[in-house]
Design a protein around this motif. Structure first.
Motif, PDB file in Angstrom:
ATOM      1  N   PRO A  32       0.812  -1.214   0.096  1.00  0.00           N
ATOM      2  CA  PRO A  32       0.063  -0.165  -0.034  1.00  0.00           C
ATOM      3  C   PRO A  32       0.983   1.569  -0.108  1.00  0.00           C
ATOM      4  O   PRO A  32       1.972   1.369   0.430  1.00  0.00           O
ATOM      5  N   PRO A  33       0.271   2.354  -0.555  1.00  0.00           N
ATOM      6  CA  PRO A  33       1.202   3.664  -0.419  1.00  0.00           C
ATOM      7  C   PRO A  33       1.536   4.054   0.908  1.00  0.00           C
ATOM      8  O   PRO A  33       0.987   3.390   2.063  1.00  0.00           O
ATOM      9  N   PRO A  34       2.476   4.721   0.965  1.00  0.00           N
ATOM     10  CA  PRO A  34       2.954   5.058   2.465  1.00  0.00           C
ATOM     11  C   PRO A  34       1.794   5.950   3.192  1.00  0.00           C
ATOM     12  O   PRO A  34       1.051   6.861   2.553  1.00  0.00           O
ATOM     13  N   GLY A  35       1.547   5.719   4.451  1.00  0.00           N
ATOM     14  CA  GLY A  35       0.593   6.109   5.341  1.00  0.00           C
ATOM     15  C   GLY A  35      -0.646   5.365   5.297  1.00  0.00           C
ATOM     16  O   GLY A  35      -1.673   5.471   5.942  1.00  0.00           O
ATOM     17  N   ASP A  36      -0.742   4.240   4.438  1.00  0.00           N
ATOM     18  CA  ASP A  36      -1.842   3.358   4.159  1.00  0.00           C
ATOM     19  C   ASP A  36      -1.551   2.077   4.823  1.00  0.00           C
ATOM     20  O   ASP A  36      -2.263   1.116   4.767  1.00  0.00           O
ATOM     21  N   THR A  37      -0.370   1.846   5.352  1.00  0.00           N
ATOM     22  CA  THR A  37      -0.059   0.625   6.093  1.00  0.00           C
ATOM     23  C   THR A  37      -0.964   0.219   7.226  1.00  0.00           C
ATOM     24  O   THR A  37      -1.337   1.302   7.992  1.00  0.00           O
ATOM     25  N   LEU A  38      -1.362  -0.831   7.736  1.00  0.00           N
ATOM     26  CA  LEU A  38      -2.207  -1.315   8.772  1.00  0.00           C
ATOM     27  C   LEU A  38      -1.758  -0.858  10.020  1.00  0.00           C
ATOM     28  O   LEU A  38      -2.562  -0.138  10.983  1.00  0.00           O
TER      29      LEU A  38
END
Length: 71
Positions: A32-38
């Motif tokens: 996922p793009p940076p900032g969208d990880t779990l």
């Protein structure tokens, strides 16, 4: 019928799921793009929840103080 044993099958399933999700988040093609990880989303949601909780606590104390002053 069990693959390994009655208690180890659920453990194996959870481990496999966690490993698959970890590989999904770290693979360059599916990451996922940076900032969208779990972990980042959980940290963001936790901070938001804490802020709401602080505001609620402050508001409830203000209401209690008003009630005591009115009496």
């Amino acid at each position: 019928m069990y693959i390994i044993s009655r208690t180890m099958d659920p453990v194996l399933g959870v481990f496999t799921g966690l490993l698959a999700y970890r590989l999904y988040e770290t693979h360059p093609r599916t990451a996922p793009p940076p900032g969208d990880t779990l972990s980042e989303l959980i940290r963001w949601r936790w901070a938001k929840w804490q802020a709401q909780r602080e505001n609620l606590k402050d508001e409830s104390w203000d209401e209690i103080k008003k009630e005591l002053e009115a009496k």
